[in-house]
Design a protein around this motif. Structure first.
Motif, PDB file in Angstrom:
ATOM      1  N   ASP A   1       0.829  -1.198   0.000  1.00 46.92           N
ATOM      2  CA  ASP A   1       0.000   0.000   0.000  1.00 46.92           C
ATOM      3  C   ASP A   1       0.867   1.252   0.000  1.00 46.92           C
ATOM      4  O   ASP A   1       1.877   1.328   0.687  1.00 46.92           O
ATOM      5  CB  ASP A   1      -0.895   0.041   1.241  1.00 46.92           C
ATOM      6  CG  ASP A   1      -2.044  -0.937   1.166  1.00 46.92           C
ATOM      7  OD1 ASP A   1      -2.867  -0.773   0.262  1.00 46.92           O
ATOM      8  OD2 ASP A   1      -2.122  -1.842   2.016  1.00 46.92           O
ATOM      9  N   LEU A   2       0.454   2.251  -0.780  1.00 47.22           N
ATOM     10  CA  LEU A   2       1.040   3.572  -0.650  1.00 47.22           C
ATOM     11  C   LEU A   2       0.556   4.211   0.654  1.00 47.22           C
ATOM     12  O   LEU A   2      -0.482   3.803   1.193  1.00 47.22           O
ATOM     13  CB  LEU A   2       0.642   4.444  -1.842  1.00 47.22           C
ATOM     14  CG  LEU A   2       1.345   4.141  -3.167  1.00 47.22           C
ATOM     15  CD1 LEU A   2       0.677   4.896  -4.306  1.00 47.22           C
ATOM     16  CD2 LEU A   2       2.827   4.498  -3.092  1.00 47.22           C
ATOM     17  N   PRO A   3       1.274   5.187   1.181  1.00 53.34           N
ATOM     18  CA  PRO A   3       0.818   5.849   2.414  1.00 53.34           C
ATOM     19  C   PRO A   3      -0.607   6.366   2.279  1.00 53.34           C
ATOM     20  O   PRO A   3      -0.956   7.033   1.299  1.00 53.34           O
ATOM     21  CB  PRO A   3       1.816   7.006   2.572  1.00 53.34           C
ATOM     22  CG  PRO A   3       3.060   6.518   1.899  1.00 53.34           C
ATOM     23  CD  PRO A   3       2.585   5.694   0.734  1.00 53.34           C
ATOM     24  N   GLY A   4      -1.445   6.011   3.217  1.00 52.51           N
ATOM     25  CA  GLY A   4      -2.849   6.404   3.181  1.00 52.51           C
ATOM     26  C   GLY A   4      -3.772   5.345   2.640  1.00 52.51           C
ATOM     27  O   GLY A   4      -4.990   5.479   2.694  1.00 52.51           O
ATOM     28  N   SER A   5      -3.194   4.265   2.099  1.00 49.47           N
ATOM     29  CA  SER A   5      -4.001   3.159   1.584  1.00 49.47           C
ATOM     30  C   SER A   5      -3.957   1.991   2.573  1.00 49.47           C
ATOM     31  O   SER A   5      -2.906   1.666   3.124  1.00 49.47           O
ATOM     32  CB  SER A   5      -3.474   2.697   0.223  1.00 49.47           C
ATOM     33  OG  SER A   5      -4.136   1.523  -0.209  1.00 49.47           O
ATOM     34  N   ASN A   6      -5.087   1.363   2.771  1.00 46.89           N
ATOM     35  CA  ASN A   6      -5.175   0.213   3.683  1.00 46.89           C
ATOM     36  C   ASN A   6      -5.763  -1.008   2.972  1.00 46.89           C
ATOM     37  O   ASN A   6      -6.374  -1.861   3.601  1.00 46.89           O
ATOM     38  CB  ASN A   6      -6.038   0.570   4.902  1.00 46.89           C
ATOM     39  CG  ASN A   6      -5.425   1.666   5.734  1.00 46.89           C
ATOM     40  OD1 ASN A   6      -4.263   1.585   6.127  1.00 46.89           O
ATOM     41  ND2 ASN A   6      -6.203   2.719   5.996  1.00 46.89           N
ATOM     42  N   TYR A   7      -5.562  -1.045   1.670  1.00 46.61           N
ATOM     43  CA  TYR A   7      -6.183  -2.108   0.875  1.00 46.61           C
ATOM     44  C   TYR A   7      -5.763  -3.494   1.358  1.00 46.61           C
ATOM     45  O   TYR A   7      -6.598  -4.383   1.530  1.00 46.61           O
ATOM     46  CB  TYR A   7      -5.824  -1.922  -0.598  1.00 46.61           C
ATOM     47  CG  TYR A   7      -6.235  -3.082  -1.472  1.00 46.61           C
ATOM     48  CD1 TYR A   7      -7.574  -3.290  -1.808  1.00 46.61           C
ATOM     49  CD2 TYR A   7      -5.295  -3.988  -1.942  1.00 46.61           C
ATOM     50  CE1 TYR A   7      -7.953  -4.360  -2.597  1.00 46.61           C
ATOM     51  CE2 TYR A   7      -5.672  -5.067  -2.739  1.00 46.61           C
ATOM     52  CZ  TYR A   7      -6.993  -5.251  -3.060  1.00 46.61           C
ATOM     53  OH  TYR A   7      -7.368  -6.317  -3.832  1.00 46.61           O
ATOM     54  N   PHE A   8      -4.460  -3.696   1.592  1.00 43.22           N
ATOM     55  CA  PHE A   8      -3.967  -5.032   1.933  1.00 43.22           C
ATOM     56  C   PHE A   8      -4.163  -5.398   3.411  1.00 43.22           C
ATOM     57  O   PHE A   8      -3.829  -6.514   3.810  1.00 43.22           O
ATOM     58  CB  PHE A   8      -2.480  -5.146   1.578  1.00 43.22           C
ATOM     59  CG  PHE A   8      -2.219  -5.432   0.124  1.00 43.22           C
ATOM     60  CD1 PHE A   8      -2.842  -6.501  -0.511  1.00 43.22           C
ATOM     61  CD2 PHE A   8      -1.355  -4.639  -0.602  1.00 43.22           C
ATOM     62  CE1 PHE A   8      -2.599  -6.771  -1.846  1.00 43.22           C
ATOM     63  CE2 PHE A   8      -1.098  -4.893  -1.946  1.00 43.22           C
ATOM     64  CZ  PHE A   8      -1.731  -5.965  -2.571  1.00 43.22           C
ATOM     65  N   SER A   9      -4.685  -4.486   4.215  1.00 45.56           N
ATOM     66  CA  SER A   9      -4.837  -4.781   5.641  1.00 45.56           C
ATOM     67  C   SER A   9      -5.778  -5.954   5.883  1.00 45.56           C
ATOM     68  O   SER A   9      -5.682  -6.642   6.908  1.00 45.56           O
ATOM     69  CB  SER A   9      -5.352  -3.541   6.381  1.00 45.56           C
ATOM     70  OG  SER A   9      -6.628  -3.150   5.894  1.00 45.56           O
ATOM     71  N   ALA A  10      -6.699  -6.194   4.936  1.00 47.41           N
ATOM     72  CA  ALA A  10      -7.652  -7.295   5.090  1.00 47.41           C
ATOM     73  C   ALA A  10      -7.175  -8.589   4.429  1.00 47.41           C
ATOM     74  O   ALA A  10      -7.880  -9.597   4.471  1.00 47.41           O
ATOM     75  CB  ALA A  10      -9.015  -6.883   4.520  1.00 47.41           C
ATOM     76  N   TRP A  11      -5.987  -8.552   3.813  1.00 52.41           N
ATOM     77  CA  TRP A  11      -5.460  -9.766   3.184  1.00 52.41           C
ATOM     78  C   TRP A  11      -4.748 -10.595   4.254  1.00 52.41           C
ATOM     79  O   TRP A  11      -3.512 -10.620   4.339  1.00 52.41           O
ATOM     80  CB  TRP A  11      -4.510  -9.398   2.040  1.00 52.41           C
ATOM     81  CG  TRP A  11      -5.210  -9.108   0.740  1.00 52.41           C
ATOM     82  CD1 TRP A  11      -6.319  -8.337   0.561  1.00 52.41           C
ATOM     83  CD2 TRP A  11      -4.835  -9.580  -0.556  1.00 52.41           C
ATOM     84  NE1 TRP A  11      -6.668  -8.278  -0.757  1.00 52.41           N
ATOM     85  CE2 TRP A  11      -5.771  -9.044  -1.475  1.00 52.41           C
ATOM     86  CE3 TRP A  11      -3.809 -10.384  -1.032  1.00 52.41           C
ATOM     87  CZ2 TRP A  11      -5.705  -9.291  -2.841  1.00 52.41           C
ATOM     88  CZ3 TRP A  11      -3.731 -10.634  -2.399  1.00 52.41           C
ATOM     89  CH2 TRP A  11      -4.672 -10.103  -3.289  1.00 52.41           C
ATOM     90  N   ASP A  12      -5.521 -11.282   5.042  1.00 54.01           N
ATOM     91  CA  ASP A  12      -5.007 -12.132   6.121  1.00 54.01           C
ATOM     92  C   ASP A  12      -5.128 -13.580   5.675  1.00 54.01           C
ATOM     93  O   ASP A  12      -6.236 -14.129   5.586  1.00 54.01           O
ATOM     94  CB  ASP A  12      -5.807 -11.879   7.399  1.00 54.01           C
ATOM     95  CG  ASP A  12      -5.344 -12.745   8.557  1.00 54.01           C
ATOM     96  OD1 ASP A  12      -4.382 -13.527   8.374  1.00 54.01           O
ATOM     97  OD2 ASP A  12      -5.951 -12.656   9.639  1.00 54.01           O
ATOM     98  N   PHE A  13      -3.992 -14.206   5.394  1.00 54.16           N
ATOM     99  CA  PHE A  13      -4.014 -15.543   4.809  1.00 54.16           C
ATOM    100  C   PHE A  13      -4.360 -16.637   5.809  1.00 54.16           C
ATOM    101  O   PHE A  13      -4.293 -17.814   5.479  1.00 54.16           O
ATOM    102  CB  PHE A  13      -2.677 -15.824   4.114  1.00 54.16           C
ATOM    103  CG  PHE A  13      -2.536 -15.109   2.801  1.00 54.16           C
ATOM    104  CD1 PHE A  13      -3.031 -15.663   1.631  1.00 54.16           C
ATOM    105  CD2 PHE A  13      -1.940 -13.861   2.744  1.00 54.16           C
ATOM    106  CE1 PHE A  13      -2.925 -14.996   0.415  1.00 54.16           C
ATOM    107  CE2 PHE A  13      -1.818 -13.187   1.538  1.00 54.16           C
ATOM    108  CZ  PHE A  13      -2.312 -13.749   0.369  1.00 54.16           C
ATOM    109  N   THR A  14      -4.751 -16.264   7.025  1.00 51.02           N
ATOM    110  CA  THR A  14      -5.323 -17.251   7.937  1.00 51.02           C
ATOM    111  C   THR A  14      -6.843 -17.317   7.782  1.00 51.02           C
ATOM    112  O   THR A  14      -7.501 -18.087   8.476  1.00 51.02           O
ATOM    113  CB  THR A  14      -4.988 -16.904   9.396  1.00 51.02           C
ATOM    114  OG1 THR A  14      -5.582 -15.648   9.733  1.00 51.02           O
ATOM    115  CG2 THR A  14      -3.481 -16.851   9.605  1.00 51.02           C
TER     116      THR A  14
END
Length: 401
Positions: free
Chosen positions: A45-58
């Motif tokens: 993510d670029l600063p200010g982006s939280n797109y990958f915060s929900a990519w939890d591989f569990t």
């Protein structure tokens, strides 16, 4: 440990998790699971982006933002937050994308993704939609994209791609939208065989050569080629494109006459300015186009009365002679013509305007630098028209021969 052993071990590990009853990835094919992990490692993510915060591989990857599954396979991957103004992602596109063998749609939101397009994209035989716009992609467009026989939309606009447009793209049978504008592409426009191609946007590149005479399919409805170095005549190439509702050929080096058929197409804007078109302009019927811009060419002859139905008419910086037709003047005085730019020609008069006539406030008339005495109400000129009111008589005599 060899690379092949590592991949095999990873797949076995995921399969083992399935067998142990762990619910986290039970919905997704192991190969797709590992491919998503590789894609995630190559981007952030670029600063200010939280797109990958929900990519939890569990948890189940089919529930990740931007990941869409059909049964146990990923069929669409939309990387990044699609909301306008989102900061987007940075990093490179991992070749592991090609492992998502059921993928039909792949997009990346505007951001700072850099590097080249993976050659392995050609393995996505079900891909229908590929859009990676407004990033920093470099290198050439892989010729192997021509192997994506089901591809309908290819949008790689607003990047830094160089090289030529691969001829193989022209052979894609299902292609409907080709958007490669705002890159650094060179070479000529290849012929296109698709009978479904409706949109072609190649503006703001460095393309050269002439238009392919039989290479622009009649199915085209949108054609934008402005800001290139294209040259040669256009009559044979565009005469077949009678479904066009938008055409912009401006800022090129096209030559020869302007085809009369263009004035009959169902378009609202005809942009042909800043080329080297020459000869007379004689539409065969009243022109029902809102804006016609033929400025900065070498067009000659009289101004056609058929232009009286145009709302915004730019004929400036050409070589038109004679008088402005009465029908055009009448529509200007009635307010139907909003802009009538005729400056920098060799016009000798304008029929129907005298010192007492008032031009509507909402209309603009510019007659500067012609071979006439200007009416009092003809000073609505842009700054770039200059300050000189009339041409030197020597130029006017020379042009009249």
């Amino acid at each position: 440990m060899s690379a092949n052993f590592g991949v095999t071990f990873g797949i076995c590990l995921v399969v083992l998790l399935f067998q142990c009853g762990v619910p986290s990835h039970a919905m997704l094919n192991p190969i797709d699971f590992l491919a998503l992990q590789s894609i995630r490692r190559s981007l952030r993510d670029l600063p200010g982006s939280n797109y990958f915060s929900a990519w939890d591989f569990t948890s189940d990857p089919c529930k990740f933002p931007g990941v869409f599954c059909d049964a146990d396979r990923v069929v669409a991957l939309n990387l990044g937050d699609p909301r306008a103004g989102s900061p987007g992602l940075t990093g490179r596109l991992d070749p592991a994308i090609s492992k998502l063998s059921a993928l039909a749609e792949f997009t990346v939101v505007p951001g700072r993704v850099f590097g080249s397009l993976p050659q392995t994209l050609s393995r996505l035989r079900f891909l229908r939609f590929l859009a990676i716009s407004r990033n920093y992609l470099t290198g050439e467009i892989p010729a192997t994209i021509g192997q994506l026989r089901g591809l309908r939309t290819l949008d790689l606009s607003f990047n830094q791609l160089a090289g030529s447009i691969p001829p193989s793209i022209g052979t894609l049978p299902a292609l409907s939208n080709l958007i490669l504008c705002h890159n650094r592409l060179t070479g000529s426009i290849p012929p296109f065989s698709s009978r479904t191609l409706t949109r072609m946007d190649l503006k703001h590149n460095d393309l050269s050569g002439s238009l392919p005479v039989h290479g622009l399919p009649p199915s085209l409805q949108y054609l934008s080629l402005s800001w290139n170095r294209l040259s040669g005549p256009v009559d044979r190439a565009v005469s077949r494109l009678n479904r066009l509702n938008y055409i912009d050929l401006s800022l090129n080096r096209f030559t020869g006459p302007i085809p009369a058929c263009l004035f009959t197409f169902p378009i609202s804007n005809l942009q042909l300015q800043r080329n080297q078109f020459a000869g007379t302009v004689q539409p065969v019927q009243p022109v029902r186009i809102q804006t016609v811009d033929l400025s900065y060419n070498t067009l000659s002859g009289h101004v056609s009365a058929m232009f009286s139905s145009v709302e915004n008419l730019y004929l400036n910086n050409n070589r038109f002679t004679g008088e402005v037709p009465r029908s055009v003047v009448e529509q200007l005085l009635a307010g139907s013509i909003r802009i009538l730019y005729l400056q920098h020609n060799y016009l000798t008069g304008i029929v129907g305007i005298n010192p007492t006539v008032q031009i509507p406030l909402r209309s603009s008339l510019c007659l500067q630098y012609n071979c006439m005495v200007l009416p009092l109400h003809a000073s609505s000129c842009p700054l770039k028209a200059g300050t000189r009111k009339t041409r030197p008589m020597s130029q006017c005599r020379e042009w009249k021969g």
